[in-house]
Each structure stands twice: as structure tokens, then as C-alpha cells.
Design a protein around this motif. Structure first.
Motif: not given
Length: 624
Positions: A50-78
Motif C-alpha cells: 500500500x502506502x509503503x511502496x513509496x518512500x520520502x526523499x532520501x540520500x541524494x534525493x533528499x538533497x535535491x528535494x530540499x535544495x531550491x533551484x529557483x532562488x539562491x539561499x540568502x544567509x541571515x542571522x537566527x
């Protein structure tokens, strides 16, 4: 092209009458036989995982899903600060929440999103051909308030994204927005009567109130295919389209860099239906990997008629909203023409016409249900005949036919999807017999023990929409009073008041498909929720309320009322082919629209209006 190849639509939006569609007679359909065929096609696609035939992005896919190809990350203070409200999510729901908070006079709040800008799923999804697949005039909210008219009947994705951002600007949400920021945990702190919120940017936010607005398309999911990490070529999820690799752009999807590339698309849902025609035009070879076909009607998109737009009277937008609800779900009244004119409203449009032809004789509920089912079969048979008329190879055509009830899967429309399979460089790989792809290799994919070498694999595999909350939501911890976990509190069933608050989680509210009225237009559901929550928060703040918690009694009463009135969607859904609409056929059934209120959204919103008019915040224990 005959009437079976394309549903005839009105010449202009909101014409007095839409044409009926040329559907076969019920006498031409072997109903017992087709129902048996539906059951057979469902059963041979069912998987025990059932639902377990799918997984959340892991490994290189996690990096791809978290990265934003549309806008650069702007550093800021917490940031460490107290807030009146934190809104989680920068898509339609979150932006509407911010808009209504501003309307209520609040300003000390932030909208947080892991994307680089507002837009939600429309920020991330920029694949070629992406358009709204509901009529824009009912999908886009606040059109009259914003003075905006969509350019087309089905707006392109970039226009929708820009419109969301225009609402955010109008509401002044940019000044305090925290973009490229992911909430990691939320804990209620009784000592300060606030939530403590941590983020991946080191922020320590202390909002008095929280409004969660998680898009149903919030988190990409990947098929759990053996060797997923083994493929040595280019691989990406459709929601993270890589134009650097394919060439082109969202506004100009000329994928010229694929001219020497062999591409596999895994999935044939709404995204793939829009993507495949472009790949067929540009790639050297395309393999479309299908477990279950979508139903794909004619689209016939068109520019908005400026004369029609000028003719609209104030209140037209809500008039269309009501009409869409009736056209899709409730049924059109005797004097109510179809103002939407597309695949979503076809069945009720045809029913209305048929009843008009016989003088609107009285029908019992049971007779109406029989009539609805007959039109369901007739419409789906029209869709299957449409495939035969367009797709030249008969074996391919048969595999592309949808054998299930209407609304078992999301209806699609596209004028170029079926013709793509007539091209010599496009092959359909039907994996229904193996219930999915058997595996990936360094060079490609395996189907029926044969390796297909490709240069690129595009995972059009959708989102975590009906899996567990832990898989669907982006944060790790959500703890209410006494460390109570929201994931555990809602593990078996939703328990709320009006779908927007829950016992044990003070000052926390929810926008989305939880437990309340669901409109045919997703964004109208979100808009009404945002308006209601803004009233609750602003009223509480005006009265000096620091803590408001839903009582156990109020939660129990709403759940009992809701379950006594809710429609039985599970019986219908379980008879469908597996997919996110029915939790992949698993033992744990989660409807993709949550627990929707049986009497419908307008009856539900009347209840909310009465609740607000009482002005007592009934059901909440409030402390100043």
C-alpha cells in the motif's frame, strides 16, 4: 473528430448554456461486465505494501528535494522573538491566512516556508506544460478583491505563482516572511503560554498562535524501487524540474537539450499527462511507464474573452463558485446552467439536460443515484472511445483506457497527450502485470526481465497525500500540552472542532483537508478556513485571551455530529484502482479530502457563520 473525441464546450466562459456531450446510450454498455472489468483491473494492481511502496526523499534525493533551484539561499542571522501568530506554509492556504489576518488588523506575524518565495506547490512545480486543471475562474481565490482576471480558462503555472505572490504583496506579507526556512519542531510551553518553534536556520520563535497550512502537494514521494540509487544517469522528481539539463524554461519549454537523450517518465498522473507531449516533441526517445492510466479528456484551453470579462457583475466570482460545487457534486438545479463547462461538470450537465428533456419528473434519491451511476458509466465509455479514435496502435490504445469509475482517479484533460503515442519515438511501458517497475540499473530500468537503457528518469510519482502524518508533514516534532504528540493524537482518526482545532493543542489551528466542509474548489475551502481562523485569533487577542484550548466535550460533540452526517466515501473508494485517492487500497483508509462534512460546504459554512455570530468562542476554554 467526433463527439467522443472531444467534449463540446461553450463558446465563451459563462455562456447561458453549455453543450451536452456525445455520450453513448446506457443500452450500449454491459454494466455488469464493465463492473467486473473494473474489479479485475483494480485487483491486479493492488500491492500489499500500500502506502509503503513509496518512500520520502532520501540520500541524494533528499538533497535535491530540499535544495531550491529557483532562488539562491540568502544567509541571515537566527531570529529569536515573540510573535502573535506564526503561519506555516507559503502556498494558497498560508497566503490567504496572512491576507485575512491583515484584514483583521493584525501585523505581528510571520509566514514561514522552506521555498525561496511564496507559491507553495506552484513555486516548486515548473515542469513543461504545467497548468491549472480546474477552470481558473474558480480555482484562483479573491479575484474580485484583487481586481484580477486570469489570462486563460486554464491558467499556466507561472501565472498562478505570480498571482499568489501578488496577494502576498497586497497583504504586506513579504516584510516579515521567513523563506528558505524549515520548521523542525513545535512545542507548547505552559510557562509562557506560547509555542516554542525551532527551525533549520537556528531560529527560536515564540508565537502565541500557530496556523498550519500544509499543501496536499507539500512533500514529494518516490517509488520504492530496487536500485533507485543505482541509476547512473540524470534522475529527478517532476516537482524539481531541471531546465539546465533539458533546456528551455517554464515560460518557453523548448527542451532542446534532450534531442540526443532517451528519457523515461515514471507515472501517468496529472503531471505526466502535461509533461509527456513536450518530451515527445524534443527527446530522442521516450518511455512512458504506466501502472494505471489516467482518464484524459480534451482540454480546449482558450484566452479569456475581454468582452465577457467586462460584462461581469459584482458577485460573479462567488456565483461561479456555487455553480462549480453544484456542477461537480450536488447536481445542477432546474434553472441553473453549467457555467464551468469542462470534464468536472460534464456528468451533472448531462443529467440536467436529460431531466429537462423529460419535463423534470420527480425522482427519489435512489433513482437519482441510479441515474448518476448510469451517466458515470456512459462518460467513462466516452473516454475509452476517445482513446480508440486518437491512438493508432490498438494495443497501446487498449492499455491507455481508464477502466474505473469517474472520480476514482483525478480526471485530466490535455489535447496532446494521446497523440504523443502516435509518434515513433514514444513507447508506452505498461507495468500493471508486474504492479510497478521491477528495478533500476546503472543504465536504465528493468521491465519483464528486460533492461531499457535511458539517459534520464523523471519521477512523476506525486506527493505524500494520504500517507501517515509523519510522512506527509515536514517537521519532526509537534507536541501540545504535557508533551502530547499531534501525530499520535490523529494517528487513527481526526478529532477536531470544525476541522480547525483539536483538544490538547492550545492556540493551534489547521488549514487543509482535515474534518470539515470541502468545496469543489480547493482554494475556496482554504479561503473560508483562513477567514474563520483569523476571526478566532483576532477576537481572542482583542479580549486579552492568552490561552484558548478546545474542550474535550466540544471535540467529542463535533466528531459525533460529523460522523453521524458524513457520507460513505470509503465504499466507493475501495472499489477503485489503487492510488492516492484511496490510500493505495491499504488497510488504513485515509480519504484524500480528509473527513468531509456530509451536508456539504455551504451547510458547513452556515454553521461557522452562526458560531461566529454568537460571538462566544463556544467550545474553547479561554484564559486571559
Amino acid at each position: 473528430m467526433s463527439g467522443f473525441a472531444a467534449a463540446r464546450e461553450c463558446d465563451r466562459p459563462m455562456k447561458i448554456r453549455c453543450e451536452t456531450t456525445d455520450i453513448p446510450s446506457i443500452d450500449e454498455i454491459d454494466v455488469p461486465g464493465i463492473l467486473s472489468k473494473y474489479a479485475y483491473e483494480r485487483d491486479r494492481r493492488m500491492r500489499s505494501e500500500a502506502q509503503e511502496q513509496y518512500v520520502s526523499p532520501q540520500g541524494r534525493f533528499a538533497e535535491i528535494s530540499e535544495a531550491d533551484p529557483h532562488m539562491p539561499l540568502i544567509e541571515r542571522e537566527p531570529i529569536a522573538e515573540d510573535l502573535d501568530v506564526m503561519v506555516l506554509g507559503g502556498g494558497f492556504g498560508g497566503v490567504l491566512m496572512g491576507y485575512y489576518l491583515r484584514q483583521a488588523g493584525l501585523s505581528n506575524f510571520r509566514v514561514i516556508d522552506h521555498a525561496g518565495d511564496f507559491g507553495g506547490c506552484w513555486y516548486w512545480n515548473r515542469y513543461p506544460g504545467v497548468e491549472c486543471d480546474n477552470v481558473s475562474y474558480v480555482y484562483l481565490p479573491l479575484l474580485e478583491e484583487m481586481g484580477f482576471m486570469p489570462s486563460k480558462k486554464f491558467s499556466p503555472g507561472y501565472e498562478i505563482r505570480e498571482y499568489i505572490q501578488s496577494i502576498a504583496r497586497e497583504a504586506g506579507l513579504y516584510d516579515k516572511a521567513l523563506m528558505h526556512t524549515k520548521v523542525t519542531e513545535m512545542r507548547w510551553d505552559e510557562a509562557i503560554a506560547r509555542w516554542r518553534v525551532s527551525t533549520n536556520r537556528g531560529d527560536e520563535l515564540r508565537p502565541r498562535f500557530i496556523a498550519l497550512s500544509h499543501s496536499p502537494a507539500n512533500k514529494p514521494k518516490l517509488p520504492d524501487i530496487p536500485g533507485l540509487d543505482a541509476f547512473g544517469g540524470k534522475i529527478f522528481h517532476s516537482s524539481r524540474w531541471d531546465y539546465d539539463y533539458t533546456g528551455g524554461s517554464q515560460q518557453n519549454p523548448a527542451l532542446d537539450k534532450l534531442k540526443d537523450k532517451r528519457v523515461a517518465v515514471l507515472g501517468t498522473g496529472a503531471s505526466a499527462v502535461q509533461i509527456v507531449p513536450y518530451l515527445g516533441d524534443y527527446a530522442k526517445h521516450v518511455y512512458v511507464i504506466q501502472r494505471t492510466p489516467s482518464s484524459v479528456d480534451a482540454r480546449d484551453n482558450r484566452d479569456t474573452d475581454p468582452e465577457w470579462a467586462k460584462s461581469l457583475k459584482p458577485g460573479w466570482h462567488q456565483e461561479m463558485m456555487v455553480n462549480f460545487q453544484h456542477g461537480l457534486w450536488n447536481g445542477l438545479a432546474r434553472d441553473e446552467p453549467d457555467l464551468i463547462c469542462d470534464i468536472w461538470t460534464e456528468i451533472n450537465r448531462n443529467i440536467r439536460h436529460e431531466r429537462e428533456q423529460v419535463g423534470w419528473s420527480e425522482l427519489s434519491v435512489e433513482e437519482l443515484l441510479v441515474l448518476r451511476e448510469q451517466h458515470d458509466h456512459r462518460t467513462m465509455e466516452r473516454m475509452r472511445r476517445r482513446v480508440d479514435e486518437i491512438v493508432e496502435d490498438k494495443d497501446t490504445a487498449e492499455k491507455l483506457k481508464p477502466y474505473y469509475r469517474f472520480l476514482c482517479k483525478r480526471p485530466c484533460s490535455n489535447d496532446n497527450y494521446y497523440p504523443a503515442f502516435n509518434k515513433p519515438n514514444v513507447d508506452l511501458i505498461d507495468v500493471s502485470n508486474t504492479r510497478g517497475v521491477e528495478g533500476l540499473t546503472a543504465k536504465g530500468f528493468i521491465h519483464e526481465n528486460k533492461e531499457y537503457e535511458v539517459d534520464c528518469i523523471i519521477l512523476a510519482s506525486g506527493y505524500e497525500q494520504t500517507s501517515s502524518l509523519r510522512k506527509r508533514w515536514s517537521f519532526d516534532v509537534a507536541e501540545g500540552r504535557n508533551g502530547k504528540s499531534l501525530f499520535e493524537h490523529w494517528e487513527d482518526n481526526y478529532k477536531t472542532l470544525h476541522g480547525m482545532s483539536t483538544h490538547g493543542f492550545p492556540n493551534k489551528f489547521f488549514i487543509g483537508f482535515v474534518q470539515g466542509g470541502v468545496h469543489a474548489s480547493t482554494t475556496e475551502t482554504f479561503r473560508r478556513q483562513a477567514e474563520h481562523i483569523a476571526y478566532i485569533i483576532s477576537t481572542a487577542m482583542e479580549r486579552g485571551v492568552k490561552v484558548m484550548e478546545l474542550s474535550q466535550e466540544a471535540e467529542d460533540a463535533w466528531v459525533a455530529h460529523h460522523r453521524a452526517t458524513e457520507l460513505d466515501v470509503e465504499t466507493f473508494a475501495r472499489a477503485c484502482t489503487p492510488g492516492y485517492y484511496n490510500s493505495e487500497g491499504g488497510d488504513v483508509f485515509r480519504y484524500f479530502l480528509g473527513d468531509s462534512y456530509g451536508p456539504g460546504p455551504y451547510a458547513f459554512w452556515e454553521k461557522l457563520a452562526e458560531w461566529r455570530a454568537d460571538d462566544q468562542l463556544e467550545g474553547f476554554d479561554c484564559k486571559c
